[in-house]
Write an enzyme that holds these catalytic residues in place. Structure first.
Site: not given
Length: 377
Positions: A89-93, A312, A143, A343, A196, A317, A314, A274, A224
């Site tokens: 990511d960019s750091g905007g968050f 499941c 952003d 899981h 945005q 499980c 996995c 994500d 956003g």
């Protein structure tokens, strides 16, 4: 970067994204590995889950251990030993979430480190330079993210600034590609723009239009959202935003969300997702299953011999019962975090894989109905 759209069903899409470290089949969920590590798991766990791409955090890796250390050690793939793809990511968050330590200017974001209080400045170019050092496969541009609710004036300021930064970023990236090509190489880092506009249709359309007119981006994210609006408002934004994005480029809904959000996003044409929810909720005792969430700390699981989710397959499980996970959680055993995270990530990864398979078979509408039928029973 190559993105091949294989099949559509109404707005839902199945495709293949070809990156330097392998193909990514979409729709796809990307586990969050903030510090180049998905919490409680190692790269073998991620490979066993067949995670094709994970997300790392530019802001946090810049501060610790620093992008230069990671570059010296061979980039994210060599550093972490996860051989498949990374999105950064960019750091905007972080500018949004750490806003008491942040000042947004026309040229970038000035922030104080949450670690030691030192001051740093992220410009659109600086953010890309950090990500080139990390050698991520997909890089997000800087952003200006706005929490909701917000005034129309503030959201308009956000989209104008985001577009300005996007222009700086794409020009810088194209120059970098040209220079690498002249030296006989190929730049394998790809760049996504971020739409945005809050929940204002006019502003979302303006942001999408301005960014797509810049051209040359490898993909487009919808940012956003999940920052204070209702689910209904988020879905409405997706209804009118995704059709504005190029059909032949991947679409990424950032930081979202619940299983319902992912299914609704897929139904509206989103390809990539994500969220920290599967691993964070696992650590807090919440388990995702085909029939809904369960709280593993509940006394009712003390003698429950069943797996976390009977549907499941996995590692957790197959090998362990709800009673055992209940015991580990109540006892504070560290092995709980790994088993529960395996899981929950398996559930999320399989959710998008199964949605993809349903789209390829022309059965997504049936899959969508079955998803809601099971969690509501």
């Amino acid at each position: 970067m190559e993105f091949n759209l294989q099949k559509t069903e109404n707005n839902a899409r199945a495709g293949i994204l070809k990156l330097a470290h392998g193909e990514v089949q979409t729709p796809v969920f990307m586990p969050v590995g903030t510090q180049a590590s998905v919490k409680a798991l190692d790269f073998n766990d991620l490979l066993s889950l067949n995670a094709q791409i994970i997300l790392a955090n530019t802001y946090h890796l810049y501060l610790r251990p620093s992008e230069l250390v990671i570059k010296e050690l061979g980039g994210l793939h060599s550093f972490s030993k996860f051989p498949k793809n990374f999105l950064t990511d960019s750091g905007g968050f972080q500018a949004f979430s750490l806003n008491s330590n942040v000042k947004v200017t026309e040229d970038g974001i000035l922030f104080k480190s949450h670690i030691d209080g030192s001051k740093h400045f992220f410009s659109p170019q600086k953010v890309l330079d950090i990500q080139y050092c990390l050698n991520s496969d997909i890089m997000m541009i800087l952003d200006d993210l706005v929490g909701l609710p917000a005034s129309k004036e503030r959201v308009l300021e956000s989209i104008n600034r985001t577009t300005k930064w996007a222009k700086s970023a794409i020009d810088y990236h194209n120059l970098k590609k040209h220079n690498v090509l002249e030296q006989g190489g190929i730049l394998t880092n790809h760049i996504f723009a971020i739409v945005q506009g809050g929940i204002d249709r006019e502003l979302r359309e303006a942001s999408a239009r301005d960014l797509t007119c810049l051209g040359d981006f490898d993909g487009y994210a919808i940012g956003g959202l999940s920052v204070g609006e209702t689910n209904r408002e988020m879905y409405e934004v997706l209804d009118y935003t995704t059709p504005l994005l190029p059909r032949d480029k991947p679409r990424y809904l950032m930081g979202v969300g619940t299983p319902k959000d992912i299914i609704e996003g897929i139904a509206r044409g989103v390809d990539m997702f994500d969220c920290v929810m599967p691993t964070r909720n696992a650590r807090n005792g919440t388990i995702f299953t085909h029939s809904g969430k369960i709280a593993i700390k509940s006394p009712r699981f003390k003698l429950d011999r069943r797996p976390l989710d009977p549907q499941c397959s996995c590692y957790t499980c197959i090998n362990h019962s709800r009673a055992y996970l209940h015991h580990l959680f109540r006892a504070g055993e560290m092995s709980y975090f790994r088993l529960a995270s395996i899981h929950n990530l398996s559930y999320y990864l399989n959710l998008t894989r199964n949605a993809r398979e349903a789209i390829l078979q022309g059965k997504f509408a049936e899959f969508y109905r079955d998803f809601y039928r099971q969690i509501e029973e």
